[in-house]
Design an enzyme around this catalytic site. Sequence first.
Site, PDB file in Angstrom:
ATOM      1  N   ASP A 159       0.855  -1.180   0.000  1.00 32.43           N
ATOM      2  CA  ASP A 159       0.000   0.000   0.000  1.00 32.43           C
ATOM      3  C   ASP A 159       0.903   1.246   0.000  1.00 32.43           C
ATOM      4  O   ASP A 159       1.717   1.405  -0.898  1.00 32.43           O
ATOM      5  CB  ASP A 159      -0.949  -0.088   1.201  1.00 32.43           C
ATOM      6  CG  ASP A 159      -1.946   1.038   1.298  1.00 32.43           C
ATOM      7  OD1 ASP A 159      -2.930   1.042   0.534  1.00 32.43           O
ATOM      8  OD2 ASP A 159      -1.743   1.923   2.158  1.00 32.43           O
TER       9      ASP A 159
ATOM     10  N   TYR B  64      -0.263  11.625   4.575  1.00 28.68           N
ATOM     11  CA  TYR B  64       0.220  10.917   3.381  1.00 28.68           C
ATOM     12  C   TYR B  64      -0.763  11.138   2.227  1.00 28.68           C
ATOM     13  O   TYR B  64      -0.375  11.498   1.113  1.00 28.68           O
ATOM     14  CB  TYR B  64       0.297   9.410   3.648  1.00 28.68           C
ATOM     15  CG  TYR B  64       1.395   8.925   4.555  1.00 28.68           C
ATOM     16  CD1 TYR B  64       2.347   8.024   4.085  1.00 28.68           C
ATOM     17  CD2 TYR B  64       1.473   9.301   5.896  1.00 28.68           C
ATOM     18  CE1 TYR B  64       3.347   7.527   4.912  1.00 28.68           C
ATOM     19  CE2 TYR B  64       2.458   8.816   6.735  1.00 28.68           C
ATOM     20  CZ  TYR B  64       3.395   7.929   6.240  1.00 28.68           C
ATOM     21  OH  TYR B  64       4.381   7.449   7.064  1.00 28.68           O
TER      22      TYR B  64
ATOM     23  N   HIS C  48      -6.922  -6.632  -0.522  1.00 26.29           N
ATOM     24  CA  HIS C  48      -5.854  -5.631  -0.451  1.00 26.29           C
ATOM     25  C   HIS C  48      -4.706  -6.039   0.471  1.00 26.29           C
ATOM     26  O   HIS C  48      -3.667  -5.391   0.478  1.00 26.29           O
ATOM     27  CB  HIS C  48      -6.471  -4.314   0.043  1.00 26.29           C
ATOM     28  CG  HIS C  48      -5.576  -3.121  -0.075  1.00 26.29           C
ATOM     29  ND1 HIS C  48      -5.018  -2.711  -1.268  1.00 26.29           N
ATOM     30  CD2 HIS C  48      -5.143  -2.227   0.866  1.00 26.29           C
ATOM     31  CE1 HIS C  48      -4.284  -1.625  -1.067  1.00 26.29           C
ATOM     32  NE2 HIS C  48      -4.341  -1.323   0.218  1.00 26.29           N
TER      33      HIS C  48
END
Length: 306
Positions: free
Chosen positions: A109, A216, A281
Amino acid sequence: MAPDEAVVRIEGPWTHRAVHAGGTRFHMVEAGEGPLVLLLHGFPQFWWTWRHQLVSLPAAGYRAVAVDLRGYGDSDKPPRGYDLPTLAADATGLIRALGETGAIVVGHDWGGLLAWTMAVLDPKCVHRLVAVAAPHPLRLRNALLTDPFGQLKASRRAFGFQLPLLPEWRLTRRGGALVGKLLDEWSGPEWPDEETSRTYREAFRIPTVSHCALEYHRWFGRSQLRPDGHRYARTMRTEVEAPTLQLHGALDRCALPRTAQGSGRYVAAPYRWRLFEGAGHYPHEEIPDVFDTELIGWLADPEPDR
């Protein structure tokens, strides 16, 4: 009452330590001896996401180090520095602080976006690159513009994170329930269990973690229209010279497989793509045995194929 950093100091067959790089203190967990494998986590997690690999990699003859990224877990949480070039400098500084000139870098990720960036900005520091559920940053950037009913829609949470203050409140209220919901939304079936979800919810409620983690997303979103974002995009056109393995879950609803596919166009070295059926994910946690077999087999190959 918000938990403190002690909640991320989970015991296991590993050692906790603090390492300083570039004036920032990082909490990391280490196990094994051999070639260094630096493990970089994503959102909304912390070092513990690599707990399975902290067992399998040392058993295969590697020195595995999982770090809490800037702003997460028990690492420092400065008010700025959440752009990918600065985060890449953090990670390369950590490799050198660990006494190595380079490492195998495995990133999931946001950790994957960071790993791609490291391989371009400091190529000698990245001996091999493994991107997990992480398209090349330019593939992601392009998909947000050209795939409105696909990646743009899948990234709707990140657009909501651009707002000030409200996302932090939503992510931490009711015991971090939204963090658990995101894990459910983005994963395949039957993951996470309640204990895993609770561990991540608690770690995300450490004071200021939610704000730092969202910075982020805010940098990536807002920089698209700023000079620093344009400079970053130009720099990332440089081809990656490290052998690269890209691992992705077929059921990933956060970073779509079709967004990640094609990242190999930015790799000049041997490149391998693997899609895990039935995983979302978080394949390194959802199907750790399958994931580790693929990862360790590729690492053991002296000349990985294209």
